[in-house]
Write an enzyme that holds these catalytic residues in place. Structure first.
Site, mmCIF file in Angstrom:
data_model
loop_
_atom_site.group_PDB
_atom_site.id
_atom_site.type_symbol
_atom_site.label_atom_id
_atom_site.label_comp_id
_atom_site.label_asym_id
_atom_site.label_seq_id
_atom_site.Cartn_x
_atom_site.Cartn_y
_atom_site.Cartn_z
ATOM 1 N N GLU A 170 0.832 -1.206 0.000
ATOM 2 C CA GLU A 170 0.000 0.000 0.000
ATOM 3 C C GLU A 170 0.870 1.261 0.000
ATOM 4 O OE1 GLU A 170 -2.355 0.440 3.551
ATOM 5 O OE2 GLU A 170 -3.817 1.763 2.577
ATOM 6 N N LYS A 206 -10.150 2.422 -2.053
ATOM 7 C CA LYS A 206 -10.298 1.831 -0.714
ATOM 8 C C LYS A 206 -11.628 2.240 -0.090
ATOM 9 C CE LYS A 206 -7.493 1.476 3.564
ATOM 10 N NZ LYS A 206 -6.162 1.808 4.107
ATOM 11 N N CYS A 231 -5.734 -2.884 2.441
ATOM 12 C CA CYS A 231 -5.454 -2.807 3.879
ATOM 13 C C CYS A 231 -6.685 -2.955 4.786
ATOM 14 C CB CYS A 231 -4.686 -1.533 4.192
ATOM 15 S SG CYS A 231 -3.703 -1.666 5.731
#
Lengths: 292, 292
Positions: A41, A114, A151
Protein backbone atom coordinates in the site's frame (compact mmCIF):
# COMPACT_ATOMS: atom_id res chain seq x y z
CA UNK A 1 -0.48 -22.18 -13.02
CA UNK A 2 -0.10 -18.44 -12.53
CA UNK A 3 3.24 -17.11 -11.34
CA UNK A 4 2.70 -14.15 -9.01
CA UNK A 5 5.20 -11.89 -7.26
CA UNK A 6 4.92 -9.97 -3.99
CA UNK A 7 7.33 -7.13 -3.23
CA UNK A 8 7.75 -6.32 0.47
CA UNK A 9 9.83 -3.17 0.82
CA UNK A 10 11.11 -0.77 3.49
CA UNK A 11 10.65 2.86 2.46
CA UNK A 12 12.58 6.07 3.11
CA UNK A 13 11.56 9.75 2.92
CA UNK A 14 13.13 9.79 -0.59
CA UNK A 15 10.31 8.95 -3.01
CA UNK A 16 12.59 8.66 -6.00
CA UNK A 17 14.81 6.20 -4.18
CA UNK A 18 11.80 4.12 -3.10
CA UNK A 19 10.51 4.03 -6.66
CA UNK A 20 13.89 3.12 -8.11
CA UNK A 21 14.08 0.18 -5.72
CA UNK A 22 10.56 -0.84 -6.69
CA UNK A 23 11.26 -0.63 -10.40
CA UNK A 24 14.35 -2.74 -9.91
CA UNK A 25 12.41 -5.35 -7.92
CA UNK A 26 9.50 -5.41 -10.35
CA UNK A 27 11.91 -5.93 -13.23
CA UNK A 28 13.57 -8.83 -11.43
CA UNK A 29 10.17 -10.42 -10.70
CA UNK A 30 9.26 -10.19 -14.38
CA UNK A 31 12.60 -11.68 -15.37
CA UNK A 32 11.87 -14.58 -13.01
CA UNK A 33 8.64 -15.20 -14.88
CA UNK A 34 6.02 -13.46 -12.75
CA UNK A 35 2.96 -12.47 -14.77
CA UNK A 36 1.24 -10.69 -11.88
CA UNK A 37 3.19 -8.39 -9.54
CA UNK A 38 1.60 -6.97 -6.37
CA UNK A 39 3.01 -3.98 -4.49
CA UNK A 40 2.39 -2.83 -0.93
CA UNK A 41 0.00 0.00 0.00
CA UNK A 42 1.19 3.53 -0.89
CA UNK A 43 4.45 2.02 -2.06
CA UNK A 44 6.05 5.20 -3.40
CA UNK A 45 6.30 7.11 -0.13
CA UNK A 46 6.51 6.72 3.59
CA UNK A 47 3.21 5.80 5.21
CA UNK A 48 2.41 9.51 5.65
CA UNK A 49 -0.81 9.09 7.67
CA UNK A 50 0.98 9.05 11.03
CA UNK A 51 0.18 12.75 11.31
CA UNK A 52 -2.46 15.08 9.88
CA UNK A 53 -0.69 17.68 7.74
CA UNK A 54 -2.52 19.45 4.89
CA UNK A 55 0.76 19.94 2.99
CA UNK A 56 0.98 16.17 2.51
CA UNK A 57 -1.87 16.29 0.01
CA UNK A 58 0.89 17.46 -2.36
CA UNK A 59 1.85 13.78 -2.59
CA UNK A 60 -1.39 13.00 -4.40
CA UNK A 61 -1.57 12.77 -8.19
CA UNK A 62 -4.39 12.47 -10.72
CA UNK A 63 -5.07 9.06 -12.27
CA UNK A 64 -4.11 8.74 -15.05
CA UNK A 65 -1.22 11.12 -14.45
CA UNK A 66 2.52 11.48 -14.24
CA UNK A 67 2.97 8.81 -11.57
CA UNK A 68 0.55 6.27 -12.95
CA UNK A 69 2.24 6.68 -16.35
CA UNK A 70 5.52 5.49 -14.88
CA UNK A 71 3.91 2.22 -13.82
CA UNK A 72 1.93 1.98 -17.03
CA UNK A 73 5.12 2.14 -19.08
CA UNK A 74 6.83 -0.37 -16.81
CA UNK A 75 3.94 -2.85 -17.12
CA UNK A 76 4.03 -2.56 -20.90
CA UNK A 77 7.81 -2.90 -21.04
CA UNK A 78 7.80 -6.02 -18.82
CA UNK A 79 4.47 -7.34 -20.09
CA UNK A 80 3.11 -7.95 -16.61
CA UNK A 81 -0.13 -7.23 -14.82
CA UNK A 82 0.86 -4.82 -12.04
CA UNK A 83 -1.13 -3.96 -8.89
CA UNK A 84 -0.15 -0.51 -7.63
CA UNK A 85 -1.40 1.55 -4.70
CA UNK A 86 -1.43 5.31 -5.22
CA UNK A 87 -2.60 8.47 -3.49
CA UNK A 88 -5.20 9.75 -5.94
CA UNK A 89 -6.08 13.40 -6.40
CA UNK A 90 -9.57 13.37 -7.85
CA UNK A 91 -10.38 17.05 -7.27
CA UNK A 92 -9.29 19.78 -4.89
CA UNK A 93 -10.21 18.49 -1.44
CA UNK A 94 -11.12 15.06 -2.76
CA UNK A 95 -8.49 12.36 -2.46
CA UNK A 96 -8.59 8.57 -2.43
CA UNK A 97 -6.39 5.63 -1.48
CA UNK A 98 -6.55 3.95 -4.87
CA UNK A 99 -5.24 0.76 -6.34
CA UNK A 100 -4.54 1.03 -10.06
CA UNK A 101 -4.29 -2.24 -11.97
CA UNK A 102 -2.23 -2.15 -15.16
CA UNK A 103 -2.63 -4.64 -17.98
CA UNK A 104 0.32 -6.22 -19.81
CA UNK A 105 0.05 -3.58 -22.54
CA UNK A 106 0.28 -0.75 -20.00
CA UNK A 107 -3.39 0.18 -20.17
CA UNK A 108 -5.35 0.70 -16.96
CA UNK A 109 -7.43 -2.45 -16.49
CA UNK A 110 -9.32 -0.82 -13.65
CA UNK A 111 -9.05 1.03 -10.37
CA UNK A 112 -10.31 0.28 -6.87
CA UNK A 113 -10.78 3.04 -4.31
CA UNK A 114 -10.30 1.83 -0.71
CA UNK A 115 -13.77 1.49 0.77
CA UNK A 116 -13.08 1.03 4.51
CA UNK A 117 -10.97 3.86 5.91
CA UNK A 118 -9.32 3.42 9.33
CA UNK A 119 -8.59 6.11 11.85
CA UNK A 120 -6.74 5.32 15.01
CA UNK A 121 -3.52 6.53 16.64
CA UNK A 122 -0.70 6.55 14.01
CA UNK A 123 -3.18 5.76 11.21
CA UNK A 124 -5.09 9.01 10.59
CA UNK A 125 -6.47 7.97 7.24
CA UNK A 126 -9.89 9.57 7.55
CA UNK A 127 -8.14 12.93 7.22
CA UNK A 128 -6.57 12.02 3.88
CA UNK A 129 -8.81 9.53 2.12
CA UNK A 130 -12.42 9.95 1.05
CA UNK A 131 -14.08 6.52 1.32
CA UNK A 132 -14.24 4.81 -2.07
CA UNK A 133 -17.38 5.17 -4.19
CA UNK A 134 -16.76 2.43 -6.75
CA UNK A 135 -17.98 -0.45 -4.61
CA UNK A 136 -16.50 -3.94 -4.49
CA UNK A 137 -15.96 -4.78 -8.15
CA UNK A 138 -13.24 -7.15 -9.34
CA UNK A 139 -11.00 -5.96 -12.14
CA UNK A 140 -10.81 -8.19 -15.21
CA UNK A 141 -7.29 -8.75 -16.54
CA UNK A 142 -5.49 -11.17 -18.82
CA UNK A 143 -4.37 -13.19 -15.76
CA UNK A 144 -7.81 -13.41 -14.16
CA UNK A 145 -10.59 -11.45 -12.51
CA UNK A 146 -8.85 -9.72 -9.59
CA UNK A 147 -10.60 -8.81 -6.33
CA UNK A 148 -8.35 -5.94 -5.33
CA UNK A 149 -8.99 -4.52 -1.85
CA UNK A 150 -6.73 -2.36 0.31
CA UNK A 151 -5.45 -2.81 3.88
CA UNK A 152 -8.29 -1.98 6.36
CA UNK A 153 -10.68 -3.73 3.94
CA UNK A 154 -8.92 -6.95 4.94
CA UNK A 155 -10.71 -7.01 8.29
CA UNK A 156 -14.15 -7.03 6.63
CA UNK A 157 -15.53 -10.38 5.46
CA UNK A 158 -18.26 -8.42 3.67
CA UNK A 159 -15.73 -6.92 1.25
CA UNK A 160 -14.18 -10.27 0.35
CA UNK A 161 -17.60 -11.88 -0.06
CA UNK A 162 -18.86 -9.16 -2.38
CA UNK A 163 -15.75 -9.51 -4.53
CA UNK A 164 -16.27 -13.28 -4.71
CA UNK A 165 -19.96 -12.91 -5.55
CA UNK A 166 -18.94 -10.59 -8.38
CA UNK A 167 -16.63 -13.26 -9.78
CA UNK A 168 -13.21 -12.48 -8.30
CA UNK A 169 -10.76 -15.35 -8.81
CA UNK A 170 -8.07 -14.00 -6.47
CA UNK A 171 -8.28 -11.62 -3.50
CA UNK A 172 -5.42 -9.10 -3.39
CA UNK A 173 -4.57 -6.77 -0.49
CA UNK A 174 -1.85 -4.09 -0.72
CA UNK A 175 -1.29 -3.23 2.94
CA UNK A 176 0.59 -1.01 5.41
CA UNK A 177 0.25 -2.30 8.96
CA UNK A 178 2.61 -2.55 11.89
CA UNK A 179 3.18 -2.31 15.61
CA UNK A 180 3.52 0.78 17.73
CA UNK A 181 6.20 0.90 20.37
CA UNK A 182 3.86 0.32 23.30
CA UNK A 183 2.76 -3.09 22.02
CA UNK A 184 4.30 -5.86 24.13
CA UNK A 185 5.61 -9.10 22.71
CA UNK A 186 2.44 -11.14 23.25
CA UNK A 187 0.25 -8.38 21.88
CA UNK A 188 2.47 -8.19 18.78
CA UNK A 189 2.06 -11.88 18.19
CA UNK A 190 -1.72 -11.68 18.68
CA UNK A 191 -1.97 -8.84 16.18
CA UNK A 192 0.03 -10.52 13.41
CA UNK A 193 -1.78 -13.82 13.99
CA UNK A 194 -5.13 -12.05 13.79
CA UNK A 195 -4.09 -10.24 10.61
CA UNK A 196 -3.01 -13.46 8.89
CA UNK A 197 -5.99 -15.42 10.24
CA UNK A 198 -8.73 -13.10 9.08
CA UNK A 199 -7.28 -12.86 5.59
CA UNK A 200 -6.85 -16.62 5.33
CA UNK A 201 -10.50 -16.87 6.38
CA UNK A 202 -11.57 -14.82 3.34
CA UNK A 203 -9.83 -17.35 1.11
CA UNK A 204 -11.63 -20.16 2.96
CA UNK A 205 -15.09 -18.58 3.02
CA UNK A 206 -14.94 -17.91 -0.70
CA UNK A 207 -12.79 -20.78 -1.97
CA UNK A 208 -10.30 -18.57 -3.78
CA UNK A 209 -6.59 -17.79 -3.31
CA UNK A 210 -5.40 -14.61 -1.65
CA UNK A 211 -2.33 -12.36 -1.89
CA UNK A 212 -1.46 -9.85 0.83
CA UNK A 213 1.55 -7.53 0.55
CA UNK A 214 2.64 -5.50 3.56
CA UNK A 215 5.54 -3.09 4.00
CA UNK A 216 8.42 -3.70 6.41
CA UNK A 217 10.81 -1.54 8.44
CA UNK A 218 10.42 1.29 10.94
CA UNK A 219 8.99 4.70 10.02
CA UNK A 220 9.21 7.76 12.27
CA UNK A 221 6.19 9.64 13.52
CA UNK A 222 7.02 13.19 12.39
CA UNK A 223 4.50 14.56 14.87
CA UNK A 224 6.85 13.19 17.57
CA UNK A 225 3.85 12.01 19.57
CA UNK A 226 4.83 8.37 19.32
CA UNK A 227 7.87 6.34 18.40
CA UNK A 228 6.40 5.56 15.00
CA UNK A 229 5.35 2.32 13.36
CA UNK A 230 7.32 -0.87 12.92
CA UNK A 231 5.70 -2.43 9.86
CA UNK A 232 5.42 -6.15 10.37
CA UNK A 233 5.98 -7.54 6.87
CA UNK A 234 4.66 -11.12 6.78
CA UNK A 235 3.37 -10.68 3.22
CA UNK A 236 1.81 -13.97 2.20
CA UNK A 237 -0.09 -16.05 -0.31
CA UNK A 238 -2.88 -18.44 0.70
CA UNK A 239 -4.64 -21.07 -1.38
CA UNK A 240 -8.42 -21.54 -1.64
CA UNK A 241 -8.59 -23.53 1.61
CA UNK A 242 -6.66 -20.78 3.37
CA UNK A 243 -3.50 -22.89 3.33
CA UNK A 244 -0.30 -20.81 3.45
CA UNK A 245 1.63 -21.17 0.19
CA UNK A 246 4.37 -18.69 1.11
CA UNK A 247 5.03 -16.10 3.80
CA UNK A 248 7.70 -13.40 4.10
CA UNK A 249 9.71 -12.64 7.24
CA UNK A 250 8.85 -9.70 9.50
CA UNK A 251 11.82 -7.40 9.09
CA UNK A 252 13.29 -8.17 5.71
CA UNK A 253 12.82 -6.66 2.26
CA UNK A 254 11.94 -9.52 -0.01
CA UNK A 255 10.48 -10.62 -3.30
CA UNK A 256 8.26 -13.69 -3.10
CA UNK A 257 7.54 -15.58 -6.31
CA UNK A 258 4.69 -18.06 -5.91
CA UNK A 259 2.76 -20.29 -8.29
CA UNK A 260 -1.01 -20.26 -7.85
CA UNK A 261 -3.32 -22.86 -9.37
CA UNK A 262 -6.53 -20.98 -10.19
CA UNK A 263 -8.25 -24.23 -11.16
CA UNK A 264 -8.11 -25.48 -7.57
CA UNK A 265 -11.03 -23.22 -6.66
CA UNK A 266 -13.41 -25.29 -8.76
CA UNK A 267 -12.56 -28.45 -6.81
CA UNK A 268 -12.53 -26.77 -3.40
CA UNK A 269 -15.92 -25.20 -4.00
CA UNK A 270 -17.42 -28.55 -5.04
CA UNK A 271 -16.46 -30.05 -1.67
CA UNK A 272 -17.14 -26.93 0.38
CA UNK A 273 -20.14 -25.43 -1.43
CA UNK A 274 -20.57 -22.44 0.85
CA UNK A 275 -22.01 -20.22 -1.88
CA UNK A 276 -24.83 -22.74 -2.41
CA UNK A 277 -26.12 -22.52 1.14
CA UNK A 278 -25.89 -18.80 1.97
CA UNK A 279 -29.15 -17.74 3.67
CA UNK A 280 -29.69 -14.70 1.47
CA UNK A 281 -33.26 -14.51 2.75
CA UNK A 282 -31.90 -13.77 6.24
CA UNK A 283 -28.97 -11.44 5.56
CA UNK A 284 -30.83 -8.18 5.11
CA UNK A 285 -29.68 -6.72 8.44
CA UNK A 286 -26.05 -6.80 7.27
CA UNK A 287 -26.79 -3.35 5.85
CA UNK A 288 -27.60 -2.06 9.35
CA UNK A 289 -25.09 -0.33 11.62
CA UNK A 290 -26.30 -2.19 14.73
CA UNK A 291 -29.46 -4.05 15.66
CA UNK A 292 -30.58 -2.17 18.74
CA UNK B 1 -14.27 -13.85 34.44
CA UNK B 2 -16.68 -16.48 33.18
CA UNK B 3 -15.76 -20.13 33.63
CA UNK B 4 -16.96 -22.14 30.63
CA UNK B 5 -16.76 -25.87 29.92
CA UNK B 6 -16.58 -27.74 26.62
CA UNK B 7 -17.38 -31.45 26.47
CA UNK B 8 -15.85 -33.32 23.53
CA UNK B 9 -17.24 -36.85 23.43
CA UNK B 10 -17.14 -40.00 21.31
CA UNK B 11 -20.60 -41.51 20.82
CA UNK B 12 -21.93 -45.02 20.41
CA UNK B 13 -25.18 -46.37 18.96
CA UNK B 14 -26.49 -46.55 22.55
CA UNK B 15 -28.22 -43.23 23.20
CA UNK B 16 -28.73 -43.92 26.90
CA UNK B 17 -25.07 -44.67 27.35
CA UNK B 18 -24.06 -41.48 25.48
CA UNK B 19 -26.38 -39.43 27.64
CA UNK B 20 -25.18 -41.03 30.87
CA UNK B 21 -21.62 -40.12 29.92
CA UNK B 22 -22.72 -36.59 29.12
CA UNK B 23 -24.59 -36.15 32.38
CA UNK B 24 -21.56 -37.39 34.24
CA UNK B 25 -19.27 -34.95 32.38
CA UNK B 26 -21.64 -32.02 32.78
CA UNK B 27 -21.87 -32.71 36.49
CA UNK B 28 -18.09 -32.77 36.81
CA UNK B 29 -17.81 -29.48 34.88
CA UNK B 30 -20.29 -27.85 37.24
CA UNK B 31 -18.41 -29.21 40.24
CA UNK B 32 -15.25 -27.64 38.83
CA UNK B 33 -17.02 -24.28 38.79
CA UNK B 34 -18.20 -23.96 35.18
CA UNK B 35 -21.20 -21.65 34.86
CA UNK B 36 -21.65 -22.24 31.13
CA UNK B 37 -21.39 -25.74 29.63
CA UNK B 38 -21.37 -26.31 25.87
CA UNK B 39 -22.09 -29.69 24.25
CA UNK B 40 -21.29 -30.93 20.75
CA UNK B 41 -23.84 -31.07 17.92
CA UNK B 42 -26.52 -33.78 18.23
CA UNK B 43 -24.76 -35.03 21.34
CA UNK B 44 -27.26 -37.71 22.32
CA UNK B 45 -26.83 -39.96 19.33
CA UNK B 46 -24.48 -40.96 16.58
CA UNK B 47 -24.20 -38.40 13.81
CA UNK B 48 -27.05 -40.11 11.96
CA UNK B 49 -26.90 -38.03 8.76
CA UNK B 50 -24.38 -40.33 7.05
CA UNK B 51 -27.32 -41.98 5.34
CA UNK B 52 -30.84 -40.95 4.37
CA UNK B 53 -33.27 -43.19 6.24
CA UNK B 54 -36.83 -42.04 7.00
CA UNK B 55 -36.96 -44.25 10.11
CA UNK B 56 -34.29 -42.06 11.73
CA UNK B 57 -36.82 -39.26 12.15
CA UNK B 58 -37.88 -41.34 15.18
CA UNK B 59 -34.89 -39.82 16.94
CA UNK B 60 -36.52 -36.39 16.89
CA UNK B 61 -38.44 -35.04 19.87
CA UNK B 62 -40.65 -32.00 20.44
CA UNK B 63 -39.17 -29.03 22.31
CA UNK B 64 -40.03 -28.74 25.12
CA UNK B 65 -40.39 -32.49 25.49
CA UNK B 66 -39.12 -35.59 27.22
CA UNK B 67 -35.50 -35.14 26.12
CA UNK B 68 -35.25 -31.41 26.66
CA UNK B 69 -36.73 -31.94 30.14
CA UNK B 70 -33.79 -34.15 31.07
CA UNK B 71 -31.39 -31.30 30.33
CA UNK B 72 -33.68 -28.74 31.90
CA UNK B 73 -33.67 -30.64 35.18
CA UNK B 74 -29.91 -31.12 35.02
CA UNK B 75 -29.32 -27.39 34.45
CA UNK B 76 -31.52 -26.52 37.39
CA UNK B 77 -29.90 -29.13 39.62
CA UNK B 78 -26.37 -27.95 38.78
CA UNK B 79 -27.32 -24.28 38.39
CA UNK B 80 -25.54 -23.89 35.08
CA UNK B 81 -26.35 -22.40 31.71
CA UNK B 82 -26.31 -25.37 29.34
CA UNK B 83 -26.03 -25.30 25.52
CA UNK B 84 -27.58 -28.43 24.05
CA UNK B 85 -28.04 -29.56 20.45
CA UNK B 86 -31.18 -31.59 19.76
CA UNK B 87 -33.08 -33.08 16.84
CA UNK B 88 -36.35 -31.16 17.03
CA UNK B 89 -39.69 -32.53 15.85
CA UNK B 90 -41.78 -29.45 15.13
CA UNK B 91 -44.54 -31.19 13.17
CA UNK B 92 -44.90 -34.31 11.06
CA UNK B 93 -42.44 -33.86 8.19
CA UNK B 94 -40.92 -30.74 9.79
CA UNK B 95 -37.72 -31.24 11.74
CA UNK B 96 -34.88 -28.94 12.77
CA UNK B 97 -31.32 -29.13 14.04
CA UNK B 98 -31.93 -27.04 17.14
CA UNK B 99 -29.80 -25.72 19.94
CA UNK B 100 -31.73 -25.33 23.18
CA UNK B 101 -30.20 -23.04 25.79
CA UNK B 102 -31.17 -23.72 29.40
CA UNK B 103 -30.96 -21.12 32.13
CA UNK B 104 -29.62 -21.89 35.62
CA UNK B 105 -33.16 -22.46 36.87
CA UNK B 106 -33.84 -25.01 34.15
CA UNK B 107 -36.04 -22.76 32.07
CA UNK B 108 -35.47 -22.52 28.33
CA UNK B 109 -33.63 -19.23 27.76
CA UNK B 110 -34.09 -19.60 24.02
CA UNK B 111 -33.62 -21.84 21.02
CA UNK B 112 -31.67 -21.47 17.80
CA UNK B 113 -32.56 -23.48 14.70
CA UNK B 114 -29.54 -24.16 12.46
CA UNK B 115 -29.83 -21.78 9.54
CA UNK B 116 -27.23 -23.12 7.06
CA UNK B 117 -27.79 -26.79 6.24
CA UNK B 118 -25.00 -28.75 4.54
CA UNK B 119 -25.39 -31.61 2.15
CA UNK B 120 -22.41 -33.47 0.86
CA UNK B 121 -21.22 -37.08 0.95
CA UNK B 122 -21.54 -38.43 4.54
CA UNK B 123 -23.41 -35.30 5.67
CA UNK B 124 -26.91 -35.60 4.17
CA UNK B 125 -28.44 -32.98 6.41
CA UNK B 126 -30.79 -31.42 3.87
CA UNK B 127 -32.83 -34.64 4.08
CA UNK B 128 -33.33 -34.32 7.83
CA UNK B 129 -33.28 -30.66 8.76
CA UNK B 130 -35.53 -27.87 7.55
CA UNK B 131 -33.44 -24.66 7.47
CA UNK B 132 -34.03 -22.56 10.55
CA UNK B 133 -36.63 -19.80 10.46
CA UNK B 134 -35.70 -17.90 13.62
CA UNK B 135 -32.85 -15.90 12.12
CA UNK B 136 -29.59 -14.99 13.83
CA UNK B 137 -30.71 -13.84 17.26
CA UNK B 138 -28.53 -14.14 20.34
CA UNK B 139 -30.05 -15.74 23.42
CA UNK B 140 -29.94 -13.67 26.61
CA UNK B 141 -28.87 -15.60 29.70
CA UNK B 142 -27.57 -14.88 33.18
CA UNK B 143 -23.98 -15.41 31.94
CA UNK B 144 -24.29 -13.15 28.90
CA UNK B 145 -25.95 -12.70 25.53
CA UNK B 146 -25.03 -15.87 23.64
CA UNK B 147 -24.63 -16.04 19.85
CA UNK B 148 -25.41 -19.72 19.43
CA UNK B 149 -24.87 -21.09 15.92
CA UNK B 150 -24.47 -24.69 14.77
CA UNK B 151 -21.73 -26.42 12.75
CA UNK B 152 -22.11 -25.49 9.02
CA UNK B 153 -23.02 -21.95 10.18
CA UNK B 154 -19.39 -21.68 11.28
CA UNK B 155 -18.23 -21.26 7.66
CA UNK B 156 -20.42 -18.17 7.16
CA UNK B 157 -19.06 -14.82 8.32
CA UNK B 158 -22.53 -13.39 7.72
CA UNK B 159 -23.99 -15.48 10.55
CA UNK B 160 -21.35 -14.41 13.07
CA UNK B 161 -21.66 -10.77 12.04
CA UNK B 162 -25.43 -10.75 12.42
CA UNK B 163 -25.13 -12.27 15.89
CA UNK B 164 -22.58 -9.60 16.84
CA UNK B 165 -24.73 -6.79 15.44
CA UNK B 166 -27.59 -8.12 17.55
CA UNK B 167 -25.44 -7.88 20.67
CA UNK B 168 -23.93 -11.34 21.09
CA UNK B 169 -21.09 -11.35 23.64
CA UNK B 170 -19.83 -14.86 22.82
CA UNK B 171 -20.12 -16.96 19.67
CA UNK B 172 -20.87 -20.63 20.38
CA UNK B 173 -20.74 -23.49 17.84
CA UNK B 174 -21.87 -27.05 18.70
CA UNK B 175 -20.33 -29.05 15.83
CA UNK B 176 -19.96 -32.48 14.24
CA UNK B 177 -17.23 -32.49 11.62
CA UNK B 178 -14.56 -34.97 10.63
CA UNK B 179 -12.54 -36.61 7.90
CA UNK B 180 -13.60 -39.29 5.49
CA UNK B 181 -11.25 -42.16 4.80
CA UNK B 182 -10.16 -40.91 1.38
CA UNK B 183 -8.69 -37.69 2.80
CA UNK B 184 -4.89 -37.84 2.76
CA UNK B 185 -2.69 -36.52 5.55
CA UNK B 186 -2.09 -33.08 4.02
CA UNK B 187 -5.75 -32.67 3.12
CA UNK B 188 -6.69 -33.55 6.71
CA UNK B 189 -4.37 -30.88 8.04
CA UNK B 190 -5.72 -28.30 5.58
CA UNK B 191 -9.30 -29.06 6.61
CA UNK B 192 -8.74 -28.77 10.36
CA UNK B 193 -6.63 -25.63 9.89
CA UNK B 194 -9.36 -24.08 7.75
CA UNK B 195 -12.02 -25.02 10.30
CA UNK B 196 -10.10 -23.44 13.18
CA UNK B 197 -9.04 -20.44 11.10
CA UNK B 198 -12.46 -19.41 9.87
CA UNK B 199 -13.95 -19.62 13.34
CA UNK B 200 -11.09 -17.64 14.89
CA UNK B 201 -11.74 -15.05 12.18
CA UNK B 202 -15.31 -14.57 13.41
CA UNK B 203 -13.94 -13.74 16.85
CA UNK B 204 -11.52 -11.27 15.24
CA UNK B 205 -14.01 -9.61 12.89
CA UNK B 206 -16.43 -9.04 15.73
CA UNK B 207 -14.14 -8.59 18.72
CA UNK B 208 -15.81 -11.27 20.84
CA UNK B 209 -14.72 -14.66 22.21
CA UNK B 210 -15.79 -17.91 20.60
CA UNK B 211 -16.44 -21.47 21.77
CA UNK B 212 -16.52 -24.40 19.36
CA UNK B 213 -17.28 -27.95 20.50
CA UNK B 214 -16.78 -30.85 18.11
CA UNK B 215 -17.24 -34.58 18.60
CA UNK B 216 -14.39 -37.08 18.40
CA UNK B 217 -14.03 -40.74 17.43
CA UNK B 218 -14.97 -42.84 14.43
CA UNK B 219 -18.58 -43.52 13.40
CA UNK B 220 -19.59 -46.12 10.84
CA UNK B 221 -21.49 -45.32 7.68
CA UNK B 222 -24.45 -47.70 7.98
CA UNK B 223 -25.12 -47.33 4.27
CA UNK B 224 -21.74 -49.07 3.77
CA UNK B 225 -20.95 -46.71 0.92
CA UNK B 226 -17.96 -45.23 2.73
CA UNK B 227 -15.77 -46.05 5.67
CA UNK B 228 -17.55 -43.49 7.81
CA UNK B 229 -16.40 -40.33 9.50
CA UNK B 230 -13.48 -39.81 11.82
CA UNK B 231 -14.55 -36.79 13.86
CA UNK B 232 -11.58 -34.54 14.37
CA UNK B 233 -12.19 -33.12 17.86
CA UNK B 234 -10.05 -29.99 18.28
CA UNK B 235 -12.78 -28.24 20.27
CA UNK B 236 -11.44 -24.84 21.22
CA UNK B 237 -11.95 -21.44 22.79
CA UNK B 238 -10.67 -18.22 21.20
CA UNK B 239 -10.47 -14.74 22.70
CA UNK B 240 -11.71 -11.54 21.00
CA UNK B 241 -8.54 -11.19 18.92
CA UNK B 242 -8.93 -14.76 17.75
CA UNK B 243 -6.16 -15.91 20.08
CA UNK B 244 -6.44 -19.57 21.09
CA UNK B 245 -7.17 -19.87 24.80
CA UNK B 246 -7.49 -23.67 24.81
CA UNK B 247 -7.75 -26.47 22.28
CA UNK B 248 -8.59 -30.16 22.67
CA UNK B 249 -6.72 -33.03 21.03
CA UNK B 250 -8.05 -34.77 17.93
CA UNK B 251 -8.88 -38.24 19.16
CA UNK B 252 -9.54 -37.93 22.86
CA UNK B 253 -12.71 -37.47 24.91
CA UNK B 254 -12.09 -34.46 27.07
CA UNK B 255 -13.60 -31.75 29.21
CA UNK B 256 -12.01 -28.32 28.78
CA UNK B 257 -12.58 -25.73 31.49
CA UNK B 258 -11.59 -22.23 30.37
CA UNK B 259 -11.93 -18.78 31.88
CA UNK B 260 -13.16 -16.08 29.52
CA UNK B 261 -12.89 -12.37 30.25
CA UNK B 262 -15.97 -10.81 28.64
CA UNK B 263 -14.69 -7.32 29.46
CA UNK B 264 -11.78 -7.73 27.03
CA UNK B 265 -14.11 -7.12 24.09
CA UNK B 266 -14.59 -3.50 25.07
CA UNK B 267 -10.85 -2.84 24.89
CA UNK B 268 -10.28 -4.84 21.72
CA UNK B 269 -13.09 -3.03 19.92
CA UNK B 270 -11.68 0.38 20.94
CA UNK B 271 -8.40 -0.46 19.20
CA UNK B 272 -9.91 -2.38 16.31
CA UNK B 273 -13.16 -0.47 15.71
CA UNK B 274 -14.35 -2.57 12.80
CA UNK B 275 -18.02 -2.01 13.55
CA UNK B 276 -17.51 1.77 13.20
CA UNK B 277 -16.27 1.58 9.62
CA UNK B 278 -18.55 -1.02 8.01
CA UNK B 279 -19.69 0.30 4.60
CA UNK B 280 -23.35 -0.44 5.19
CA UNK B 281 -24.19 1.77 2.20
CA UNK B 282 -22.34 -0.71 -0.05
CA UNK B 283 -23.35 -4.10 1.37
CA UNK B 284 -26.77 -4.48 -0.20
CA UNK B 285 -25.65 -7.17 -2.66
CA UNK B 286 -24.83 -9.52 0.23
CA UNK B 287 -28.45 -10.59 -0.04
CA UNK B 288 -27.88 -11.76 -3.63
CA UNK B 289 -27.01 -15.34 -4.60
CA UNK B 290 -24.41 -14.22 -7.16
CA UNK B 291 -23.73 -11.01 -9.04
CA UNK B 292 -23.94 -12.15 -12.64
Amino acid sequence: MLKVALIQQSNTPDINLNREKLVDSITKCAQEGAELVVLQELHDSLYFCQLEDPSLFDLAEPIPGVISNIYSELSAKLQIVLITSLFEKRAAGLYHNTSVVFEKDGSIAGIYRKMHIPDDPNYYEKFYFTPGDLGFKPIMTSVGNLGVLVCWDQWYPEAARLMALAGAQILIYPTAIGWTSNDGELERKRQVDAWITIQRSHAIANGIPLISVNRTGHEYDYSSHTEGIEFWGNSFVAGPQGELLAIAPTSEEIRLIVEIDLNKSENVRRWWPFLRDRRIDAYESLTKRYLD
